[in-house]
Design a protein around this motif. Structure first.
Motif, PDB file in Angstrom:
ATOM      1  N   ALA A 108       0.838  -1.203   0.000  1.00 20.37           N
ATOM      2  CA  ALA A 108       0.000   0.000   0.000  1.00 20.37           C
ATOM      3  C   ALA A 108       0.875   1.256   0.000  1.00 20.37           C
ATOM      4  O   ALA A 108       0.581   2.237  -0.696  1.00 20.37           O
ATOM      5  CB  ALA A 108      -0.911  -0.012   1.222  1.00 20.37           C
ATOM      6  N   ALA A 109       1.959   1.220   0.764  1.00 24.12           N
ATOM      7  CA  ALA A 109       2.834   2.398   0.831  1.00 24.12           C
ATOM      8  C   ALA A 109       3.488   2.650  -0.530  1.00 24.12           C
ATOM      9  O   ALA A 109       3.608   3.801  -0.966  1.00 24.12           O
ATOM     10  CB  ALA A 109       3.905   2.195   1.905  1.00 24.12           C
ATOM     11  N   ARG A 110       3.853   1.567  -1.206  1.00 18.77           N
ATOM     12  CA  ARG A 110       4.489   1.730  -2.524  1.00 18.77           C
ATOM     13  C   ARG A 110       3.508   2.392  -3.480  1.00 18.77           C
ATOM     14  O   ARG A 110       3.876   3.292  -4.240  1.00 18.77           O
ATOM     15  CB  ARG A 110       4.954   0.368  -3.038  1.00 18.77           C
ATOM     16  N   ALA A 111       2.251   1.961  -3.422  1.00 15.96           N
ATOM     17  CA  ALA A 111       1.242   2.538  -4.314  1.00 15.96           C
ATOM     18  C   ALA A 111       1.043   4.023  -4.004  1.00 15.96           C
ATOM     19  O   ALA A 111       0.875   4.853  -4.901  1.00 15.96           O
ATOM     20  CB  ALA A 111      -0.075   1.787  -4.148  1.00 15.96           C
ATOM     21  N   ARG A 112       1.124   4.370  -2.720  1.00 18.62           N
ATOM     22  CA  ARG A 112       0.868   5.746  -2.320  1.00 18.62           C
ATOM     23  C   ARG A 112       2.043   6.669  -2.651  1.00 18.62           C
ATOM     24  O   ARG A 112       1.867   7.796  -3.077  1.00 18.62           O
ATOM     25  CB  ARG A 112       0.652   5.767  -0.802  1.00 18.62           C
ATOM     26  N   LEU A 113       3.245   6.150  -2.428  1.00 21.99           N
ATOM     27  CA  LEU A 113       4.426   7.033  -2.501  1.00 21.99           C
ATOM     28  C   LEU A 113       5.134   6.991  -3.844  1.00 21.99           C
ATOM     29  O   LEU A 113       5.887   7.909  -4.180  1.00 21.99           O
ATOM     30  CB  LEU A 113       5.417   6.662  -1.388  1.00 21.99           C
ATOM     31  N   GLY A 114       4.917   5.938  -4.631  1.00 25.17           N
ATOM     32  CA  GLY A 114       5.587   5.831  -5.928  1.00 25.17           C
ATOM     33  C   GLY A 114       7.085   5.994  -5.776  1.00 25.17           C
ATOM     34  O   GLY A 114       7.696   5.385  -4.891  1.00 25.17           O
ATOM     35  N   ASP A 115       7.670   6.853  -6.613  1.00 23.76           N
ATOM     36  CA  ASP A 115       9.131   7.022  -6.550  1.00 23.76           C
ATOM     37  C   ASP A 115       9.521   8.266  -5.742  1.00 23.76           C
ATOM     38  O   ASP A 115      10.613   8.786  -5.893  1.00 23.76           O
ATOM     39  CB  ASP A 115       9.718   7.082  -7.966  1.00 23.76           C
ATOM     40  N   SER A 116       8.605   8.743  -4.884  1.00 26.33           N
ATOM     41  CA  SER A 116       8.939   9.960  -4.133  1.00 26.33           C
ATOM     42  C   SER A 116       9.888   9.684  -2.966  1.00 26.33           C
ATOM     43  O   SER A 116      10.385  10.607  -2.322  1.00 26.33           O
ATOM     44  CB  SER A 116       7.661  10.639  -3.611  1.00 26.33           C
ATOM     45  N   ALA A 117      10.132   8.408  -2.669  1.00 21.70           N
ATOM     46  CA  ALA A 117      11.060   8.068  -1.574  1.00 21.70           C
ATOM     47  C   ALA A 117      11.594   6.663  -1.813  1.00 21.70           C
ATOM     48  O   ALA A 117      11.002   5.882  -2.559  1.00 21.70           O
ATOM     49  CB  ALA A 117      10.328   8.118  -0.233  1.00 21.70           C
ATOM     50  N   VAL A 118      12.704   6.356  -1.149  1.00 28.92           N
ATOM     51  CA  VAL A 118      13.191   4.977  -1.134  1.00 28.92           C
ATOM     52  C   VAL A 118      12.423   4.262  -0.024  1.00 28.92           C
ATOM     53  O   VAL A 118      12.471   4.688   1.139  1.00 28.92           O
ATOM     54  CB  VAL A 118      14.707   4.925  -0.835  1.00 28.92           C
ATOM     55  N   LEU A 119      11.693   3.219  -0.408  1.00 33.35           N
ATOM     56  CA  LEU A 119      10.856   2.507   0.563  1.00 33.35           C
ATOM     57  C   LEU A 119      11.588   1.231   0.986  1.00 33.35           C
ATOM     58  O   LEU A 119      12.008   0.449   0.136  1.00 33.35           O
ATOM     59  CB  LEU A 119       9.530   2.166  -0.123  1.00 33.35           C
ATOM     60  N   ILE A 120      11.719   1.043   2.293  1.00 33.85           N
ATOM     61  CA  ILE A 120      12.530  -0.082   2.777  1.00 33.85           C
ATOM     62  C   ILE A 120      11.675  -0.980   3.664  1.00 33.85           C
ATOM     63  O   ILE A 120      11.031  -0.497   4.609  1.00 33.85           O
ATOM     64  CB  ILE A 120      13.753   0.441   3.563  1.00 33.85           C
ATOM     65  N   ASP A 121      11.696  -2.257   3.365  1.00 31.55           N
ATOM     66  CA  ASP A 121      10.978  -3.248   4.181  1.00 31.55           C
ATOM     67  C   ASP A 121      11.739  -3.403   5.501  1.00 31.55           C
ATOM     68  O   ASP A 121      12.861  -3.903   5.529  1.00 31.55           O
ATOM     69  CB  ASP A 121      10.928  -4.575   3.412  1.00 31.55           C
ATOM     70  N   ALA A 122      11.103  -2.978   6.595  1.00 36.61           N
ATOM     71  CA  ALA A 122      11.804  -2.977   7.886  1.00 36.61           C
ATOM     72  C   ALA A 122      11.302  -4.080   8.808  1.00 36.61           C
ATOM     73  O   ALA A 122      11.543  -4.047  10.012  1.00 36.61           O
ATOM     74  CB  ALA A 122      11.668  -1.615   8.552  1.00 36.61           C
ATOM     75  N   GLY A 123      10.583  -5.063   8.248  1.00 36.37           N
ATOM     76  CA  GLY A 123      10.199  -6.236   9.033  1.00 36.37           C
ATOM     77  C   GLY A 123       8.804  -6.140   9.626  1.00 36.37           C
ATOM     78  O   GLY A 123       8.115  -5.138   9.489  1.00 36.37           O
ATOM     79  N   ASP A 124       8.402  -7.193  10.269  1.00 36.89           N
ATOM     80  CA  ASP A 124       7.080  -7.247  10.886  1.00 36.89           C
ATOM     81  C   ASP A 124       7.192  -7.936  12.247  1.00 36.89           C
ATOM     82  O   ASP A 124       7.383  -9.149  12.308  1.00 36.89           O
ATOM     83  CB  ASP A 124       6.127  -8.041   9.984  1.00 36.89           C
ATOM     84  N   PRO A 125       7.114  -7.186  13.364  1.00 32.37           N
ATOM     85  CA  PRO A 125       6.960  -5.737  13.410  1.00 32.37           C
ATOM     86  C   PRO A 125       8.234  -5.019  12.965  1.00 32.37           C
ATOM     87  O   PRO A 125       9.310  -5.616  12.983  1.00 32.37           O
ATOM     88  CB  PRO A 125       6.678  -5.462  14.905  1.00 32.37           C
ATOM     89  N   LEU A 126       8.032  -3.737  12.609  1.00 26.61           N
ATOM     90  CA  LEU A 126       9.178  -2.926  12.190  1.00 26.61           C
ATOM     91  C   LEU A 126      10.244  -2.917  13.285  1.00 26.61           C
ATOM     92  O   LEU A 126       9.920  -2.741  14.462  1.00 26.61           O
ATOM     93  CB  LEU A 126       8.694  -1.510  11.903  1.00 26.61           C
ATOM     94  N   SER A 127      11.482  -3.113  12.876  1.00 28.53           N
ATOM     95  CA  SER A 127      12.546  -3.175  13.871  1.00 28.53           C
ATOM     96  C   SER A 127      13.428  -1.929  13.812  1.00 28.53           C
ATOM     97  O   SER A 127      14.150  -1.718  12.824  1.00 28.53           O
ATOM     98  CB  SER A 127      13.386  -4.434  13.614  1.00 28.53           C
TER      99      SER A 127
END
Ligand SMILES: NC(=O)c1ccc[n+]([C@@H]2O[C@H](COP(=O)([O-])OP(=O)(O)OC[C@H]3O[C@@H](n4cnc5c(N)ncnc54)[C@H](OP(=O)(O)O)[C@@H]3O)[C@@H](O)[C@H]2O)c1
Length: 379
Positions: free
Chosen positions: A117-136
């Motif tokens: 969902a975040a990728r769809a929202r932000l497109g190429d406006s930022a580098v999106l990094i998978d930080a785990g589940d839960p985020l660490s």
């Protein structure tokens, strides 16, 4: 590169400890002088981090305001502005927010379930990094280190600051206390998980900045010796660059924990060593050595020099002459420029010497460009 950046938490509170009021408009607690101090802090960092809710509610620019500071960064080969970093579990971020404006690298650490969902929202406006589940947050910091972030400034908000404090992920807290009250229990305070969070902090500085009182605390593992030494290592980042001399930081701390002086290599003159600068500052206008030095400790990122080509008096000589009884250092000098056995000379002169080798990697990383040189006498 060390496994995580030096993490500096920075925030302003009211005199009764609130980070904001409870209204939707943004409240600036700092005055102009304190905003300028924060601008200087930003200029010395590689990344500025805020929580996603601060991005949503405050819509901060997270840029360096003073163009001279940006120009100095560019002259040192750095980007004009530090990277902007945020973290989110929901991915609810608006790409129109100032955080995503051009001018600085944008990094978004997102919990795995919200990634698509975040990728769809932000497109190429930022580098999106998978930080785990839960985020660490640990993962986030090690990933930042791998991306070359050596120094990160965490500017809020309540939850993120509380998390870093609770997880012992911060090296320093700069707390600016504004001269008014908010007195509204609905307003945010540092969001700490509960009583007993974190150990006691080490107070390193109190300063008036305009109308604001700045409290500078050192944190992190290892107690005061490690904390002051980590600060000395951080100071070494401020050294003017050199291809022929080490970058070193030094902090002189009095018996009661008061910081008496700081110094870094080449701070005032070309051949300055860090310890020499700090002691020179203390000697100014004094007929003899400052009497507080008789009970002080000097923290130095590199062992004080015991041999020196550039000037007649070594740092060991300065320390012994000043009567300082204790030295704490991180890194033993590799035999690049001299053969000085600083630690041994200090001990021989009756100075207590403590080596904290777990901080050597940090001190060394700042001098990595020198270490490819061939040491004298090596084949
Ligand atoms: N006085 C100051 O110096 C100062 C500075 C900055 C902010 N503030 C104030 O602080 C308030 C905002 O603080 P806040 O506590 O509401 O929000 P915050 O700390 O700015 O952000 C919290 C958000 O960050 C994300 N997050 C944080 N830790 C996470 C984790 N471990 N895993 C996943 N996501 C995580 C979540 O985003 P998602 O909700 O997107 O999942 C969470 O809701 C505002 O009133 C602002 O004005 C004051």
């Amino acid at each position: 590169m060390p496994s995580r950046p030096y993490v500096l938490l920075s925030c302003a509170t009211s005199a009764d400890g609130y980070l904001d009021d409870a209204t939707p408009r943004r409240l600036i607690l700092s005055g102009p002088a304190d905003l300028d101090r924060v601008d200087e802090l930003r200029a010395g960092c590689d990344a500025i981090l805020v929580g996603a809710r601060t991005v949503r509610t405050d819509n901060p620019r997270l840029l360096i305001r003073d163009p001279r500071r940006s120009a100095r960064r560019v002259a040192r080969g750095l980007p004009a502005h530090p990277a902007r970093v945020t973290l989110t579990a929901t991915g609810h971020l608006d790409r129109q927010a100032r955080f995503f404006a051009p001018g600085a690298l944008r990094l978004v650490y997102c919990a795995t379930p919200a990634l698509t969902a975040a990728r769809a929202r932000l497109g190429d406006s930022a580098v999106l990094i998978d930080a785990g589940d839960p985020l660490s947050p640990d993962f986030m910091l090690s990933d930042l280190a791998e991306r070359g972030v050596a120094r990160a400034l965490v500017e809020g908000g309540a939850r993120v600051l509380g998390e870093f404090l609770a997880a012992d992920l911060a090296d320093e807290l700069n707390l600016a206390v504004a001269p008014f009250f908010i007195a509204d229990p609905a307003a945010p305070r540092l969001d700490l998980p509960g009583p007993g969070t974190g150990g006691p902090m080490t107070l390193a500085e109190t300063r008036r900045v305009g109308e604001v009182a700045l409290l500078r605390y050192l944190l992190g593992p290892g107690g005061p010796d490690h904390r002051f030494l980590r600060w000395a290592v951080e100071l070494s980042r401020q050294c003017p660059p050199s291809d022929s001399a080490f970058s070193v930081g030094a902090v002189v701390v009095g018996e009661d924990g008061e910081v008496l002086a700081t110094g870094f290599s080449r701070e005032q003159e070309d051949h300055d060593h860090a310890e020499e600068v700090a002691l020179r500052k203390l000697a100014q206008g004094q007929p003899g050595p400052d009497p507080r030095l008789r009970h002080a400790t000097i923290y130095s990122s590199l062992v004080p020099c015991g041999a020196r080509a550039s000037r007649p008096v070594t740092c060991v000589g300065h320390i012994v002459a000043a009567g300082i009884p204790r030295v704490v250092f991180a890194w033993r000098e590799p035999r690049l420029f001299t053969d000085g056995e600083g630690a041994e000379q200090l001990r021989a002169a009756g100075v207590a010497v403590t080596e904290l080798p777990d901080l050597a990697e940090r001190a060394c990383a700042i001098n990595a460009h020198l270490l490819s040189r061939t040491p004298p006498g090596a084949s």
